[in-house]
Design a protein around this motif. Structure first.
Motif, PDB file in Angstrom:
ATOM      1  N   GLU A  27       0.853  -1.170   0.000  1.00 53.88           N
ATOM      2  CA  GLU A  27       0.000   0.000   0.000  1.00 53.88           C
ATOM      3  C   GLU A  27       0.891   1.222   0.000  1.00 53.88           C
ATOM      4  O   GLU A  27       2.072   1.144   0.339  1.00 53.88           O
ATOM      5  N   PRO A  28       0.347   2.368  -0.435  1.00 56.50           N
ATOM      6  CA  PRO A  28       1.184   3.569  -0.481  1.00 56.50           C
ATOM      7  C   PRO A  28       1.779   3.876   0.888  1.00 56.50           C
ATOM      8  O   PRO A  28       1.118   3.749   1.910  1.00 56.50           O
ATOM      9  N   GLY A  29       3.033   4.273   0.902  1.00 57.39           N
ATOM     10  CA  GLY A  29       3.707   4.574   2.156  1.00 57.39           C
ATOM     11  C   GLY A  29       4.673   5.716   1.981  1.00 57.39           C
ATOM     12  O   GLY A  29       4.401   6.689   1.275  1.00 57.39           O
ATOM     13  N   PHE A 175       2.270   8.160  16.934  1.00 54.54           N
ATOM     14  CA  PHE A 175       1.392   8.702  15.894  1.00 54.54           C
ATOM     15  C   PHE A 175       2.156   8.739  14.573  1.00 54.54           C
ATOM     16  O   PHE A 175       3.234   9.323  14.486  1.00 54.54           O
ATOM     17  N   PHE A 176       1.596   8.111  13.534  1.00 55.82           N
ATOM     18  CA  PHE A 176       2.328   8.006  12.271  1.00 55.82           C
ATOM     19  C   PHE A 176       1.350   7.948  11.106  1.00 55.82           C
ATOM     20  O   PHE A 176       0.460   7.102  11.065  1.00 55.82           O
ATOM     21  N   VAL A 177       1.530   8.880  10.155  1.00 55.27           N
ATOM     22  CA  VAL A 177       0.822   8.859   8.874  1.00 55.27           C
ATOM     23  C   VAL A 177       1.905   8.754   7.800  1.00 55.27           C
ATOM     24  O   VAL A 177       2.517   9.767   7.439  1.00 55.27           O
ATOM     25  N   PRO A 178       2.199   7.553   7.288  1.00 53.62           N
ATOM     26  CA  PRO A 178       3.369   7.366   6.415  1.00 53.62           C
ATOM     27  C   PRO A 178       3.431   8.305   5.224  1.00 53.62           C
ATOM     28  O   PRO A 178       4.515   8.796   4.876  1.00 53.62           O
ATOM     29  N   GLN A 179       2.312   8.599   4.567  1.00 52.28           N
ATOM     30  CA  GLN A 179       2.348   9.430   3.370  1.00 52.28           C
ATOM     31  C   GLN A 179       2.478  10.911   3.680  1.00 52.28           C
ATOM     32  O   GLN A 179       2.717  11.712   2.762  1.00 52.28           O
ATOM     33  N   LEU A 180       2.326  11.290   4.939  1.00 50.02           N
ATOM     34  CA  LEU A 180       2.534  12.682   5.333  1.00 50.02           C
ATOM     35  C   LEU A 180       3.838  12.864   6.087  1.00 50.02           C
ATOM     36  O   LEU A 180       4.401  13.961   6.101  1.00 50.02           O
TER      37      LEU A 180
END
Length: 295
Positions: A27-29, A175-180
């Motif tokens: 998935e997008p990361g 807290f982690f949002v890979p694409q951001l």
């Protein structure tokens, strides 16, 4: 009688099956950034990879070349069994790793300052604030400027820098949002600051990157980056809801351990609730009362 499958065919089928499994899990990361912080982190990754490959690839090729040239059957190879020391060779051997360390250190030094989580993102748009509270096992998002709150769903306007204030209501989390970009820890009684921005509309997966108990695997959320008009409609819809006001008693009830929690929203938010959560080190644990119920 039917013939048994050949080993080559069996191996090919197994390889195809494993490839399908691996691709279905992709998935997008971090390699598909949707904001400036994630894009900067991807650049650091590729630059560091290039520096390391510039050393690793020649070393691997030279290992094969030396093995081939100094084989027993090669009479042209010059053998020096009494050789002990060469100043030029020592300089070459030590200078290359030293240069690699300098390059990698420079990349890390510059990137650490440019992408420092508390550093605001330069933008013409006004920075908005979102307060994040990690609980067992769900995420609570407070919008102090809009006066609403959500559970397991984060909506932000595209192109607007967001200042996240992050804490935990219990055990340490992440807290982690890979694409951001930029994973950052959430700890009880502490306030961490993180600046992110989404530069294109979309839905991005957020997750907990630190094990925090049996419900950890389901502790994820969605980040919806939408145009400003859609964000205003989201706020208006949340305010028009019939839910309870998120104050301290409601937060204590909400923070009790729960799993697979669906996204929800609160139409009203007690001012200063996030600071109260930080000062009180999160929500108190429920204690059994005399009648057997939890307080």
């Amino acid at each position: 009688m039917p013939r048994e499958p050949r080993p080559v065919q069996t191996t090919a089928r197994f390889a195809c099956l494993m490839l399908c499994v691996v691709l279905s899990a992709c998935e997008p990361g971090i390699l598909d950034p949707a904001g400036p912080i994630a894009a900067g982190e991807r650049s650091i990754f590729f630059n560091s990879l290039a520096v390391m490959l510039a050393i690793v690839v020649p070393v691997i090729l030279l290992a094969f070349a030396f093995s081939w040239w100094f084989r027993a059957s090669n009479t042209r190879a010059r053998h020096l069994p009494e050789w002990a020391y060469s100043g030029r060779l020592e300089l070459l051997v030590w200078s290359i790793p030293a240069l690699a360390i300098m390059f990698l250190g420079g990349i890390a030094w510059i990137g650490s300052h440019d992408l420092d989580p508390p550093k605001p993102i330069a933008s013409r748009a006004r920075t908005m604030t979102v307060e994040v509270v990690a609980t067992d096992w769900k995420w609570l998002f407070l919008y102090p400027e809009q006066g609403i709150a959500t559970i397991n769903r984060l909506v932000v306007p595209v192109g607007t820098p967001v200042r996240f204030r992050i804490t935990s209501a219990g055990v340490m989390n992440s807290f982690f949002v890979p694409q951001l970009g930029s994973q950052i820890y959430a700890m009880s009684g502490m306030n961490a600051t993180l600046h992110l921005r989404a530069d294109r509309p979309g839905r991005y997966r957020g997750l907990s990157a630190h094990y925090s108990g049996e419900g950890f695997a389901d502790m994820d959320f969605f980040v919806d980056a939408v145009p400003q008009g859609a964000f205003d409609r989201f706020v208006a819809t949340a305010r028009a809801g019939r839910g309870k006001t998120l104050d301290w008693p409601e937060f204590v009830a909400m923070a009790h351990p729960s799993r697979n929690v669906r996204p929800a929203s609160y139409p009203r938010l007690q001012p200063g609730l996030y600071d109260q959560i930080v000062m009180r080190n999160g929500a108190p644990e429920a204690k059994p009362a005399k009648d057997g119920r939890q307080q």
